[in-house]
Design a protein around this motif. Structure first.
Motif, PDB file in Angstrom:
ATOM      1  N   ASP A 132      56.736   1.626 -52.249  1.00  0.00           N
ATOM      2  CA  ASP A 132      56.481   2.594 -50.949  1.00  0.00           C
ATOM      3  C   ASP A 132      56.221   3.889 -51.394  1.00  0.00           C
ATOM      4  O   ASP A 132      55.306   4.512 -51.061  1.00  0.00           O
ATOM      5  N   VAL A 133      56.842   4.438 -52.114  1.00  0.00           N
ATOM      6  CA  VAL A 133      56.965   5.947 -52.820  1.00  0.00           C
ATOM      7  C   VAL A 133      55.498   6.000 -53.406  1.00  0.00           C
ATOM      8  O   VAL A 133      54.749   7.159 -53.080  1.00  0.00           O
ATOM      9  N   ASP A 134      55.198   5.276 -54.419  1.00  0.00           N
ATOM     10  CA  ASP A 134      53.941   5.370 -55.214  1.00  0.00           C
ATOM     11  C   ASP A 134      52.743   5.150 -54.043  1.00  0.00           C
ATOM     12  O   ASP A 134      51.804   5.894 -54.226  1.00  0.00           O
ATOM     13  N   ARG A 135      52.960   4.529 -53.050  1.00  0.00           N
ATOM     14  CA  ARG A 135      51.729   4.163 -51.990  1.00  0.00           C
ATOM     15  C   ARG A 135      51.701   5.611 -51.355  1.00  0.00           C
ATOM     16  O   ARG A 135      50.506   5.903 -51.167  1.00  0.00           O
ATOM     17  N   ALA A 136      52.806   6.195 -50.837  1.00  0.00           N
ATOM     18  CA  ALA A 136      52.903   7.341 -50.062  1.00  0.00           C
ATOM     19  C   ALA A 136      52.114   8.654 -51.114  1.00  0.00           C
ATOM     20  O   ALA A 136      51.442   9.287 -50.604  1.00  0.00           O
ATOM     21  N   VAL A 137      52.726   8.555 -52.541  1.00  0.00           N
ATOM     22  CA  VAL A 137      52.055   9.798 -53.246  1.00  0.00           C
ATOM     23  C   VAL A 137      50.388   9.369 -53.300  1.00  0.00           C
ATOM     24  O   VAL A 137      49.709  10.391 -53.346  1.00  0.00           O
ATOM     25  N   ALA A 138      50.011   8.310 -53.535  1.00  0.00           N
ATOM     26  CA  ALA A 138      48.709   7.945 -53.684  1.00  0.00           C
ATOM     27  C   ALA A 138      47.838   8.297 -52.641  1.00  0.00           C
ATOM     28  O   ALA A 138      46.728   8.971 -52.575  1.00  0.00           O
ATOM     29  N   ALA A 139      48.691   7.911 -51.444  1.00  0.00           N
ATOM     30  CA  ALA A 139      47.914   8.556 -50.041  1.00  0.00           C
ATOM     31  C   ALA A 139      47.605   9.724 -50.011  1.00  0.00           C
ATOM     32  O   ALA A 139      46.645  10.586 -49.487  1.00  0.00           O
ATOM     33  N   ALA A 140      48.788  10.618 -50.318  1.00  0.00           N
ATOM     34  CA  ALA A 140      48.832  11.938 -50.156  1.00  0.00           C
ATOM     35  C   ALA A 140      47.699  12.673 -51.274  1.00  0.00           C
ATOM     36  O   ALA A 140      46.895  13.618 -50.814  1.00  0.00           O
ATOM     37  N   LYS A 141      47.684  12.255 -52.507  1.00  0.00           N
ATOM     38  CA  LYS A 141      46.748  12.727 -53.334  1.00  0.00           C
ATOM     39  C   LYS A 141      45.211  12.468 -52.733  1.00  0.00           C
ATOM     40  O   LYS A 141      44.517  13.443 -52.817  1.00  0.00           O
ATOM     41  N   GLU A 142      45.028  11.242 -52.445  1.00  0.00           N
ATOM     42  CA  GLU A 142      43.497  10.792 -51.595  1.00  0.00           C
ATOM     43  C   GLU A 142      43.311  11.762 -50.544  1.00  0.00           C
ATOM     44  O   GLU A 142      42.257  12.316 -50.378  1.00  0.00           O
ATOM     45  N   ALA A 143      44.409  11.972 -49.488  1.00  0.00           N
ATOM     46  CA  ALA A 143      44.200  12.977 -48.491  1.00  0.00           C
ATOM     47  C   ALA A 143      43.730  14.462 -48.939  1.00  0.00           C
ATOM     48  O   ALA A 143      42.996  14.901 -48.415  1.00  0.00           O
ATOM     49  N   TYR A 144      44.472  14.731 -50.032  1.00  0.00           N
ATOM     50  CA  TYR A 144      44.124  16.219 -50.409  1.00  0.00           C
ATOM     51  C   TYR A 144      43.056  16.198 -51.149  1.00  0.00           C
ATOM     52  O   TYR A 144      42.077  17.249 -50.992  1.00  0.00           O
ATOM     53  N   ASP A 145      42.593  15.331 -52.069  1.00  0.00           N
ATOM     54  CA  ASP A 145      41.244  15.121 -52.885  1.00  0.00           C
ATOM     55  C   ASP A 145      40.051  15.140 -51.971  1.00  0.00           C
ATOM     56  O   ASP A 145      39.078  15.830 -52.511  1.00  0.00           O
TER      57      ASP A 145
END
Length: 140
Positions: free
Chosen positions: A55-68
């Motif tokens: 869950d944490v890995d998915r949240a971090v990946a989603a946050a990075k994608e949203a920022y990028d």
């Protein structure tokens, strides 16, 4: 989204209890939850999703994608600051509710939660909002 409600001092508090991933609330992938406890009396505030490493890995990946690739990463620094000021204003507008939640969750005395935990958070958002157009793009 799903939320727990709790009556406290003639105030109905509504608290989401799921993981917030990729812009939406969802149950933990394991389906597990745990009780979050009020440290002052040991009562259960509500059950919250028990986030796994996945869950944490998915949240971090989603946050990075949203920022990028999302609007924040491309946004004018002045507009970023404006949004942070709006967040601080919203926090100030709801400071009693936020302080009540903080007091229940941490066991802090209400006035400490209101003046220090919430009040200083509002000041911090305003402080950093002021820096957004004064430092390099991408720093706020």
């Amino acid at each position: 989204y799903a939320q727990a409600t709790k009556e406290v001092n003639n105030m109905t508090l509504k608290m989401p209890y799921q993981c917030f991933i990729n812009g939406k609330f969802e149950d933990a992938e394991s389906g597990k939850s745990y009780d979050t406890i009020n440290p002052t009396d040991g009562s259960v505030i509500c059950k919250v999703s028990y986030a796994s490493v996945g869950d944490v890995d998915r949240a971090v990946a989603a946050a990075k994608e949203a920022y990028d690739n999302g609007p924040w990463g491309r946004m004018n620094p002045r507009d970023r600051g404006s949004l942070l000021y709006k967040l601080a204003d919203l926090m100030e507008e709801h400071q009693e509710e936020l302080a009540t939640i903080e007091s229940i969750d941490s066991g802090a005395v209400y006035t400490l939660a209101l003046k220090t935990h919430v009040g200083m958070s509002i000041q911090t958002f305003r402080y950093f909002a002021g820096w957004c157009d004064k430092i390099q793009v991408g720093s706020c």
